[in-house]
Design a protein around this motif. Structure first.
Motif, short mmCIF file in Angstrom:
data_model
loop_
_atom_site.label_atom_id
_atom_site.label_comp_id
_atom_site.label_asym_id
_atom_site.label_seq_id
_atom_site.Cartn_x
_atom_site.Cartn_y
_atom_site.Cartn_z
N GLY A 325 0.82 -1.27 0.01
CA GLY A 325 -0.03 0.24 0.06
C GLY A 325 0.83 1.25 -0.09
O GLY A 325 0.25 2.30 -0.17
N PHE A 326 2.07 0.87 0.39
CA PHE A 326 3.03 1.99 0.09
C PHE A 326 3.93 2.10 -1.24
O PHE A 326 4.12 1.08 -1.57
N GLY A 327 4.12 3.31 -1.51
CA GLY A 327 4.76 3.26 -2.92
C GLY A 327 4.00 4.21 -3.93
O GLY A 327 4.02 5.40 -3.90
N THR A 328 3.29 3.84 -5.01
CA THR A 328 2.83 4.60 -6.03
C THR A 328 1.40 5.16 -5.20
O THR A 328 1.11 4.62 -4.36
N VAL A 329 0.96 6.35 -6.16
CA VAL A 329 -0.28 6.92 -5.60
C VAL A 329 -1.21 6.09 -5.86
O VAL A 329 -2.25 6.27 -4.97
N ILE A 330 -1.10 4.91 -6.60
CA ILE A 330 -2.42 4.27 -6.98
C ILE A 330 -2.04 2.74 -5.82
O ILE A 330 -3.16 1.79 -6.15
N ALA A 331 -1.03 2.70 -5.28
CA ALA A 331 -0.52 1.63 -4.59
C ALA A 331 -1.98 1.33 -3.47
O ALA A 331 -2.29 0.21 -3.06
N SER A 332 -2.33 2.33 -2.85
CA SER A 332 -3.49 2.14 -1.77
C SER A 332 -4.68 3.39 -2.34
O SER A 332 -4.55 4.49 -2.86
N MET A 333 -5.80 2.82 -2.53
CA MET A 333 -6.84 3.77 -2.81
C MET A 333 -6.92 4.91 -2.04
O MET A 333 -7.41 6.01 -2.31
N ALA A 334 -6.60 4.70 -0.90
CA ALA A 334 -6.64 5.78 0.23
C ALA A 334 -5.56 7.02 -0.27
O ALA A 334 -5.94 8.12 0.23
N SER A 335 -4.57 6.44 -0.64
CA SER A 335 -3.51 7.38 -1.30
C SER A 335 -4.51 8.35 -2.41
O SER A 335 -4.06 9.66 -2.42
N LEU A 336 -4.96 7.92 -3.24
CA LEU A 336 -5.89 8.58 -4.06
C LEU A 336 -6.87 9.62 -3.32
O LEU A 336 -6.73 10.76 -4.05
N ILE A 362 8.48 5.66 -0.56
CA ILE A 362 9.77 4.90 -0.87
C ILE A 362 10.41 4.32 0.51
O ILE A 362 11.01 3.25 0.69
N VAL A 363 10.56 5.44 1.42
CA VAL A 363 11.26 5.13 2.49
C VAL A 363 10.41 4.31 3.38
O VAL A 363 11.03 3.13 4.05
N MET A 364 9.25 4.36 3.39
CA MET A 364 8.37 3.43 4.32
C MET A 364 8.20 2.01 3.52
O MET A 364 8.38 1.01 4.25
#
Length: 378
Positions: A325-336, A362-364
């Motif tokens: 879920g950490f990484g790209t903006v679409i890795a987690s819907m919550a990030s969107l 990326i760090v996480m």
């Protein structure tokens, strides 16, 4: 002509995630003919609950409720560093019970109100990014923290103690990273409230606040499957249309459209024989790496559902999609969700937001992936 082009550029910049997701859906539709099965791709429950929560948040924001709470919070925090910690920890701990999506829909607008009142506009991006990390980190701990956890909790036939025991090391490590982020991203400067106008004296304000509080409880009951999402959406729509019609226009419908595009893309990818063949050969025995990478491409919820059919090691898969879920903006819907909420603020700097978001994600991702490799080997 120049004015028109500027409007188009501004729209593209604001709606870049929706446009990319729409492009992905269109490309996938070229590979999979459009048919009745497309309706089955769409998770109407997610869309219905999102509509309810975004409507409630918009209504409470318009009424100045977040601003009222923000004044008290600022007075208690004293300085921006304490304020940052409070705003981030609200997302971390609340996401364990009300899901990461709900935590961000509730507290990102709250953070925008608070930081605006204190004049700390330059801290808005790092705070919202850390809130996003916090919501995804806190939600890892419980079966009800996010949709993929509930699905895998049931599929793996786990009990709550086992589930929490598996995810606790990752949650505590993420908490440590978040605290470091709060310290590095803020300073001990006074959190003084500036001249920030809100709609505090509108007609029937108390009645509307009570209504939205009730609708918020109904939304949470729908999240917990106590009442059907269709009933929650119908009640929310009817109540707002009757008592506060103007709020309907403030709902972020482009976010709902973004989700629909992603659901279509994911559904089409699952039906392609070559995709199924590839997953059969690569997933089994490589659940951690596969789930982390797949989450970066299609987000962790569909990755969990998709990959669960190709492995019996549900526990490692559960760790992988949560870390993923950490990484790209679409890795987690919550990030969107948090990105869209930020993009709707006054004068958003979406380019800078994505740089800060990517750096901390990326760090996480690296820290938790290394931890998972160490723990799973033992």
């Amino acid at each position: 002509m120049n004015a028109y082009l500027n409007r188009v550029k501004a729209y593209i910049k604001k709606e870049i995630v929706m446009l990319i997701s729409g492009l992905l859906a269109a490309v996938s539709a070229a590979l999979v003919p459009i048919g009745p099965e497309y309706i089955g791709y769409i998770d109407f429950r997610t869309l219905g609950i999102l509509f309810c929560l975004m409507t409630v948040t918009a209504g409470l924001k318009n009424l100045g409720v977040f601003a009222d709470i923000g004044r008290k919070l600022i007075a208690g925090a004293g300085d921006l560093r304490k304020l940052t910690v409070i705003l981030v920890m609200l997302c971390f701990f609340s996401s364990m019970m009300i899901t990461n999506d709900v935590a961000l829909i509730t507290f990102v607008p709250f953070a925008v109100e608070v930081l605006s009142m204190s004049g700390a506009f330059e801290y808005m991006i790092p705070v919202i990014v850390l809130q996003t990390l916090a919501a995804n980190a806190g939600s890892m701990l419980t079966p009800i923290g996010n949709p993929q956890n509930l699905f895998l909790y049931t599929a793996g036939r786990m009990n709550p103690a086992n589930f929490i025991g598996i995810m606790l090391p990752y949650t505590l490590t993420a908490l440590a990273v978040l605290m470091i982020g709060c310290i590095l991203s803020s300073k001990k400067l006074p959190a003084a409230v500036g001249d920030y106008r809100v709609r505090e004296n509108c007609k029937g304000r108390k009645r509307l606040i009570v209504m939205y509080a009730g609708l918020f409880l109904i939304s949470l009951a729908s999240v917990a499957n106590i009442i059907p999402f269709t009933a929650a959406a119908a009640i929310t729509l009817a109540a707002v249309l009757i008592l506060d019609r103007g709020t309907i226009a403030d709902v972020d419908y482009s976010l709902l459209l973004t989700f629909i595009f992603l659901f279509v893309f994911i559904g089409n990818m699952k039906t392609l024989p070559t995709v199924n063949s590839l997953l059969s050969r690569t997933v089994n025995g490589h659940e951690l790496v596969t789930s982390v990478l797949m989450s970066q491409l299609i987000s962790n919820v569909p990755a969990a559902v998709l990959l669960s059919g190709f492995t019996e090691n549900i526990r490692v898969l559960m760790v992988g999609v949560n870390i993923g879920g950490f990484g790209t903006v679409i890795a987690s819907m919550a990030s969107l969700i948090s990105f869209k909420l930020y993009a709707n603020t006054d004068s958003p700097k979406t380019g800078r937001y994505m740089k800060v978001f990517t750096m901390w994600n990326i760090v996480m991702l690296l820290v938790l992936t290394v931890l998972a490799c160490l723990l799973i080997q033992h």
